[in-house]
Design a protein around this motif. Structure first.
Motif, PDB file in Angstrom:
ATOM      1  N   ILE A  36      59.413 -12.608  -8.799  1.00  0.00           N
ATOM      2  CA  ILE A  36      60.864 -12.687  -8.759  1.00  0.00           C
ATOM      3  C   ILE A  36      61.417 -11.574  -9.615  1.00  0.00           C
ATOM      4  CG2 ILE A  36      60.834 -14.447 -10.567  1.00  0.00           C
ATOM      5  CD1 ILE A  36      63.162 -15.764  -9.192  1.00  0.00           C
ATOM      6  N   SER A  37      62.392 -10.889  -9.071  1.00  0.00           N
ATOM      7  CA  SER A  37      62.949  -9.741  -9.767  1.00  0.00           C
ATOM      8  C   SER A  37      64.448  -9.710  -9.564  1.00  0.00           C
ATOM      9  CB  SER A  37      62.309  -8.474  -9.209  1.00  0.00           C
ATOM     10  OG  SER A  37      63.003  -7.348  -9.669  1.00  0.00           O
ATOM     11  N   ARG A  38      65.167  -9.586 -10.633  1.00  0.00           N
ATOM     12  CA  ARG A  38      66.631  -9.559 -10.602  1.00  0.00           C
ATOM     13  C   ARG A  38      67.219 -10.659  -9.720  1.00  0.00           C
ATOM     14  NH1 ARG A  38      67.320  -3.425  -9.510  1.00  0.00           N
ATOM     15  NH2 ARG A  38      65.082  -3.368  -9.781  1.00  0.00           N
ATOM     16  N   GLY A  39      66.681 -11.856  -9.878  1.00  0.00           N
ATOM     17  CA  GLY A  39      67.283 -12.997  -9.198  1.00  0.00           C
ATOM     18  C   GLY A  39      66.831 -13.237  -7.777  1.00  0.00           C
ATOM     19  N   SER A  40      66.027 -12.331  -7.196  1.00  0.00           N
ATOM     20  CA  SER A  40      65.546 -12.646  -5.854  1.00  0.00           C
ATOM     21  C   SER A  40      64.032 -12.488  -5.756  1.00  0.00           C
ATOM     22  CB  SER A  40      66.238 -11.799  -4.785  1.00  0.00           C
ATOM     23  OG  SER A  40      66.837 -10.688  -5.347  1.00  0.00           O
ATOM     24  N   ILE A  41      63.489 -13.020  -4.684  1.00  0.00           N
ATOM     25  CA  ILE A  41      62.043 -13.008  -4.522  1.00  0.00           C
ATOM     26  C   ILE A  41      61.599 -11.646  -4.000  1.00  0.00           C
ATOM     27  CG2 ILE A  41      60.147 -13.961  -3.166  1.00  0.00           C
ATOM     28  CD1 ILE A  41      61.494 -16.662  -3.409  1.00  0.00           C
ATOM     29  N   ALA A  42      60.666 -11.014  -4.719  1.00  0.00           N
ATOM     30  CA  ALA A  42      60.186  -9.698  -4.317  1.00  0.00           C
ATOM     31  C   ALA A  42      58.885  -9.810  -3.538  1.00  0.00           C
ATOM     32  CB  ALA A  42      59.988  -8.814  -5.542  1.00  0.00           C
ATOM     33  N   ALA A  43      58.124 -10.863  -3.795  1.00  0.00           N
ATOM     34  CA  ALA A  43      56.881 -11.075  -3.055  1.00  0.00           C
ATOM     35  C   ALA A  43      56.509 -12.537  -3.196  1.00  0.00           C
ATOM     36  CB  ALA A  43      55.771 -10.210  -3.609  1.00  0.00           C
ATOM     37  N   ASP A  44      55.858 -13.061  -2.169  1.00  0.00           N
ATOM     38  CA  ASP A  44      55.469 -14.466  -2.192  1.00  0.00           C
ATOM     39  C   ASP A  44      54.232 -14.610  -1.312  1.00  0.00           C
ATOM     40  OD1 ASP A  44      55.151 -17.159  -1.925  1.00  0.00           O
ATOM     41  OD2 ASP A  44      57.155 -17.565  -1.119  1.00  0.00           O
ATOM     42  N   ASP A  45      53.088 -14.768  -1.937  1.00  0.00           N
ATOM     43  CA  ASP A  45      51.855 -14.839  -1.147  1.00  0.00           C
ATOM     44  C   ASP A  45      50.739 -15.447  -1.992  1.00  0.00           C
ATOM     45  OD1 ASP A  45      50.082 -14.517   0.943  1.00  0.00           O
ATOM     46  OD2 ASP A  45      50.760 -12.458   1.358  1.00  0.00           O
ATOM     47  N   ARG A  46      49.594 -15.648  -1.359  1.00  0.00           N
ATOM     48  CA  ARG A  46      48.436 -16.118  -2.110  1.00  0.00           C
ATOM     49  C   ARG A  46      47.995 -15.015  -3.060  1.00  0.00           C
ATOM     50  NH1 ARG A  46      46.634 -20.683  -0.883  1.00  0.00           N
ATOM     51  NH2 ARG A  46      44.736 -20.312  -2.050  1.00  0.00           N
ATOM     52  N   ALA A 104      64.527 -12.201 -15.236  1.00  0.00           N
ATOM     53  CA  ALA A 104      64.513 -12.089 -13.776  1.00  0.00           C
ATOM     54  C   ALA A 104      65.092 -13.318 -13.097  1.00  0.00           C
ATOM     55  CB  ALA A 104      63.089 -11.867 -13.284  1.00  0.00           C
ATOM     56  N   GLY A 105      65.182 -14.427 -13.848  1.00  0.00           N
ATOM     57  CA  GLY A 105      65.710 -15.654 -13.266  1.00  0.00           C
ATOM     58  C   GLY A 105      64.661 -16.743 -13.129  1.00  0.00           C
ATOM     59  N   LYS A 106      63.525 -16.564 -13.789  1.00  0.00           N
ATOM     60  CA  LYS A 106      62.461 -17.570 -13.688  1.00  0.00           C
ATOM     61  C   LYS A 106      62.896 -18.890 -14.296  1.00  0.00           C
ATOM     62  CE  LYS A 106      59.624 -15.292 -16.213  1.00  0.00           C
ATOM     63  NZ  LYS A 106      59.863 -13.967 -16.713  1.00  0.00           N
ATOM     64  N   THR A 107      63.370 -18.816 -15.542  1.00  0.00           N
ATOM     65  CA  THR A 107      63.742 -20.042 -16.237  1.00  0.00           C
ATOM     66  C   THR A 107      64.883 -20.756 -15.508  1.00  0.00           C
ATOM     67  OG1 THR A 107      63.001 -19.172 -18.338  1.00  0.00           O
ATOM     68  CG2 THR A 107      64.572 -20.968 -18.429  1.00  0.00           C
ATOM     69  N   THR A 108      65.857 -19.982 -15.048  1.00  0.00           N
ATOM     70  CA  THR A 108      66.977 -20.583 -14.322  1.00  0.00           C
ATOM     71  C   THR A 108      66.476 -21.296 -13.074  1.00  0.00           C
ATOM     72  OG1 THR A 108      68.355 -18.789 -15.129  1.00  0.00           O
ATOM     73  CG2 THR A 108      69.245 -20.093 -13.341  1.00  0.00           C
ATOM     74  N   THR A 109      65.543 -20.656 -12.356  1.00  0.00           N
ATOM     75  CA  THR A 109      64.993 -21.288 -11.158  1.00  0.00           C
ATOM     76  C   THR A 109      64.308 -22.607 -11.506  1.00  0.00           C
ATOM     77  OG1 THR A 109      64.599 -19.087 -10.267  1.00  0.00           O
ATOM     78  CG2 THR A 109      63.495 -20.894  -9.176  1.00  0.00           C
ATOM     79  N   LEU A 110      63.481 -22.584 -12.547  1.00  0.00           N
ATOM     80  CA  LEU A 110      62.775 -23.813 -12.930  1.00  0.00           C
ATOM     81  C   LEU A 110      63.752 -24.893 -13.378  1.00  0.00           C
ATOM     82  CD1 LEU A 110      59.594 -22.532 -14.792  1.00  0.00           C
ATOM     83  CD2 LEU A 110      59.893 -23.146 -12.404  1.00  0.00           C
ATOM     84  N   ARG A 111      64.790 -24.481 -14.106  1.00  0.00           N
ATOM     85  CA  ARG A 111      65.770 -25.467 -14.567  1.00  0.00           C
ATOM     86  C   ARG A 111      66.487 -26.126 -13.399  1.00  0.00           C
ATOM     87  NH1 ARG A 111      68.497 -22.460 -19.788  1.00  0.00           N
ATOM     88  NH2 ARG A 111      66.936 -23.111 -21.291  1.00  0.00           N
ATOM     89  N   MET A 112      66.667 -25.365 -12.324  1.00  0.00           N
ATOM     90  CA  MET A 112      67.304 -25.973 -11.152  1.00  0.00           C
ATOM     91  C   MET A 112      66.332 -26.924 -10.451  1.00  0.00           C
ATOM     92  SD  MET A 112      69.833 -23.126  -9.540  1.00  0.00           S
ATOM     93  CE  MET A 112      68.796 -21.689  -9.568  1.00  0.00           C
ATOM     94  N   LEU A 113      65.057 -26.531 -10.413  1.00  0.00           N
ATOM     95  CA  LEU A 113      64.057 -27.399  -9.764  1.00  0.00           C
ATOM     96  C   LEU A 113      63.933 -28.735 -10.481  1.00  0.00           C
ATOM     97  CD1 LEU A 113      61.001 -25.132  -8.884  1.00  0.00           C
ATOM     98  CD2 LEU A 113      62.847 -25.906  -7.423  1.00  0.00           C
ATOM     99  N   THR A 114      64.120 -28.708 -11.811  1.00  0.00           N
ATOM    100  CA  THR A 114      63.962 -29.952 -12.558  1.00  0.00           C
ATOM    101  C   THR A 114      65.263 -30.734 -12.640  1.00  0.00           C
ATOM    102  OG1 THR A 114      64.448 -28.756 -14.586  1.00  0.00           O
ATOM    103  CG2 THR A 114      62.132 -29.058 -14.028  1.00  0.00           C
TER     104      THR A 114
END
Lengths: 310, 237
Positions: free
Chosen positions: A201-211, A38-48
């Protein structure tokens, strides 16, 4: 603390992460949840700072990651997926090397981390000889050695057995009291168990973001209340409950010697007091009543399959 | 970060330890010593000359292969195993990482040629060699080793596959060596090509004439390769 503004990263023609934005404040455990790829690892790699976004900006602790990579890296601790450590080194030597690279002079930090992560007894073993659980813990010790403000963990519990998972989760929760943690996972119960906030996160974009609790409660189909009643038949029970305002449907559920029912009702009405009064008024016996939280499993599937957000 | 040592040295130390805990160091050094030993003593007694020219004639060619064999794992292995991700998220610059690995390769190559000093002592026992070419030869070996290693480092950064890194590193080094050898077959106006050759400059130094031009040549190869390596790593992000 961490601000990502429409970051995008492509590999060839594949958009791994497509203009994702989020804000993470101090002292939270945030779960990045999504199916594989979904792009999780890629996102984290960019954050670091390991990967550079094709476009968009990332600021960590006030520093722009492209302008001040060294400052950002000082604030971060990172454990990549499956803990890629130097297999040919002893655990202690490895942590010693990390301490050198991080400019940590006090070697007692290594002992403290060994204590916290439970790796004291393997300090003089070769990393290649460690079990996956121990490797993961050494990786965790590595990421926390310099006492970072932010900890980024990529699938910290993948491939571990249930006992090890619980141990790692406990460590994460313990640290999460003082630090900001971002972890990724595709295991739903994991975020339910550890995270304050979920970014799906799904297919590279955020599908939901909440508590976490808001996501658990969200859903279009309303609440489901399961009840277990004695001394009443299902026909009688469903007939009476079906008349209550707000109830959409009643279906039978297994109850053994008792009568079980699943009551579906509108999203904004709580019918539990009415059900209680009804049952006690009829002189039936209420053994159990529970409002089911829509499981993350269901929400996750709703959001990530056929959501049309590609 | 005024720590006891700079990150580049920490990396170099770790790499050297890794070399000597695994089998690769011993294999490379053994093969190197066997081949140089055989070729060195092959006609040593025939000529009956107290000199080491034989050894130094051989070194440029030996290094074309030995240096990439030493450097092939430095980046390829880390990128393959993923440990590179942790390394690059330490608060260090890419240049520091590359220099650390380069130092490790340099030290390794020096350790590799150190046993050839036995030949020198043997010669000193039986004759009075001209020390100029020998000192020049060893100085040149260090410079040449650095140049060959930096080229190997570059190809290691370019590929996740160690064998590919080795073969491309060998090809590049071999090309630099070959330039000096093929010039005699080329028309005169292409003769300048030999100035680009490692072999040409090494031959100059190992004659015992230490010329600034030769030193600058090797240092430029090293600097250029290191910069390209940094560039490759940064571009891959």
């Amino acid at each position: 603390m961490i601000r990502a503004e429409s970051i995008t990263k492509s590999y060839g023609t594949v958009r791994a992460v497509d203009s994702v934005s989020f804000n993470i404040s101090m002292g939270n455990i945030t779960g990045l949840l999504g199916p594989n790829g979904a792009g999780k690892t890629t996102t984290l790699r960019m954050l670091t700072g390991y990967l550079k976004p094709d476009s968009g900006t990332i600021t960590v602790g006030g520093y722009n990651i492209e302008e001040n990579p060294i400052e950002v890296k000082k604030l971060l601790g990172y454990l990549p997926e499956s803990a890629p450590l130097y297999g040919d080194m002893l655990v202690y030597d490895y942590l010693n090397f990390v301490a050198d690279m991080r400019g940590i002079e006090e070697r007692k930090r290594i002992d403290e981390m060994g204590e916290l992560c439970g790796i004291r007894e393997v300090m003089h073993m070769n990393i290649n000889e460690l079990s996956k659980g121990y490797r993961q813990r050494v990786g965790l010790a590595q990421s926390m050695l310099h006492d970072p403000e932010i900890l980024v963990l990529d699938e910290p519990t993948s491939g571990l057995d249930p006992n090890q998972i619980i141990e790692i989760r406990n460590i994460i929760r313990e640290i999460g009291k003082k630090k900001t943690i971002i972890l990724s996972t595709h295991i739903l119960s994991e975020v339910e168990a550890t995270c304050d906030r979920i970014i799906i996160i799904s297919r590279g974009s955020i599908a939901a973001d909440d508590r976490t609790e808001n996501i658990q409660l969200s859903g279009k189909s309303g609440h489901i209340i399961s009840i277990l009643v004695g001394e009443a038949g299902f026909g009688e029970l469903s007939g009476e409950i079906g008349k209550l305002p707000g109830v959409i449907s009643v279906s039978e559920s297994p109850g053994g010697a008792l009568t079980g029912a699943m009551v579906t009702c509108g999203a904004h009405i709580d019918v539990r007091p009415e059900i209680f009064r009804l049952v006690s008024g009829k002189n039936w016996v209420l053994y159990e009543m529970k409002q089911e939280q829509k499981s993350l499993e269901k929400i996750f599937r709703d959001l990530t399959i056929g959501g049309g957000n590609a | 970060m005024r720590n006891s040592q700079s990150p580049a040295f920490s990396i170099a130390r770790r790499e050297l330890k890794a070399y000597f805990t695994g089998p690769i160091a011993y294999i490379v050094i053994t093969i190197f010593l066997i081949i140089t030993g055989v070729l060195f003593f092959n006609n040593f007694f025939l000529f009956n000359q107290a000199e080491m020219r034989n050894l130094f004639q051989l070194l440029p060619f030996m290094f074309t292969f030995a240096a990439p064999a030493v450097t092939m794992r430095l980046f390829s292995e880390e990128r393959y195993s993923g440990s590179f991700e942790i390394l690059m998220t330490f608060p260090v610059s890419t240049l520091q990482v590359v220099i650390g690995k380069f130092i490790a390769a340099m030290v390794f190559l020096m350790v590799m040629i150190t046993p050839t000093l036995v030949y020198l002592f043997t010669i000193l026992l039986v004759g009075r060699p001209d020390m100029g070419p020998i000192i020049g030869g060893y100085a040149g070996a260090i410079l040449l080793g650095g140049a060959s290693a930096s080229v190997g480092l570059l190809t290691s950064a370019a590929s996740k596959n160690q064998i590919v890194a080795l073969m491309t590193g060998f090809a590049l080094n071999f090309f630099l060596w070959l330039l000096g050898k093929i010039v005699i077959y080329l028309p005169d106006r292409l003769a300048f090509l030999q100035y680009l050759s490692t072999d040409f400059h090494f031959r100059n130094i190992s004659r015992g004439v230490i010329d600034l031009r030769d030193i600058i040549y090797f240092l430029s190869i090293i600097a250029l390769s290191i910069l390209v390596t940094v560039k490759i790593i940064d571009e891959r992000r």
